[in-house]
Design an enzyme around this catalytic site. Sequence first.
Site, PDB file in Angstrom:
ATOM      1  N   HIS A  65      -6.411   4.913   4.697  1.00  0.00           N
ATOM      2  CA  HIS A  65      -5.854   4.072   3.628  1.00  0.00           C
ATOM      3  C   HIS A  65      -6.618   4.312   2.321  1.00  0.00           C
ATOM      4  CE1 HIS A  65      -4.193   0.177   2.007  1.00  0.00           C
ATOM      5  NE2 HIS A  65      -5.261   0.335   1.235  1.00  0.00           N
ATOM      6  N   GLU A  66      -7.936   4.253   2.395  1.00  0.00           N
ATOM      7  CA  GLU A  66      -8.750   4.431   1.189  1.00  0.00           C
ATOM      8  C   GLU A  66      -8.654   5.858   0.666  1.00  0.00           C
ATOM      9  OE1 GLU A  66      -9.759   1.855  -0.376  1.00  0.00           O
ATOM     10  OE2 GLU A  66      -9.200   0.598   1.315  1.00  0.00           O
ATOM     11  N   HIS A  69      -5.658   6.220  -1.615  1.00  0.00           N
ATOM     12  CA  HIS A  69      -5.980   5.814  -2.990  1.00  0.00           C
ATOM     13  C   HIS A  69      -6.734   6.947  -3.711  1.00  0.00           C
ATOM     14  CE1 HIS A  69      -4.790   1.621  -2.663  1.00  0.00           C
ATOM     15  NE2 HIS A  69      -5.586   1.425  -1.629  1.00  0.00           N
TER      16      HIS A  69
END
Length: 146
Positions: A65-66, A69
């Site tokens: 998820h990170e 980004h």
Amino acid sequence: MDLTEYVKEVSKQDFFGWDFKHEAYWNNRLKTTGGRFFPKDGHLDFNPKIYQEHGIEIFRKIVRHELCHYHLYHQKKGYKHADKDFKELLKLVDGLRYVPRSAQKQAKYSYTCLSCGQVYQRQRQIDLKKYRCGKCHGYLCLQNRS
């Protein structure tokens, strides 16, 4: 486990195929989130409690998820949660959208409306003389305190 090396490995292997060129850190102060991306300097913070409570599989999905980004930001694409690019990449890499519930705070107080039965879960105690049901404006009653 060296966190930065682990994030570099996930970035290379798990669908991304791109290099992670910054640092990753454990942040014990994180309470309701699994991780954070800092566009200013490119580093990532992760919640060690997620790894301890849920194991490596869930933690790996949070790393993905990170990294979504991170990589989208550096490709000058939509890297925020609401952006289409972010949602598509997150789905492609099988990353988690939300942190598992048990790592978040559990509600301490449970209130029920005496008129319609609506249940409200709250962290803090509320003044029953001041607040009413948002649905029907009925009186609230404290059911239990955890």
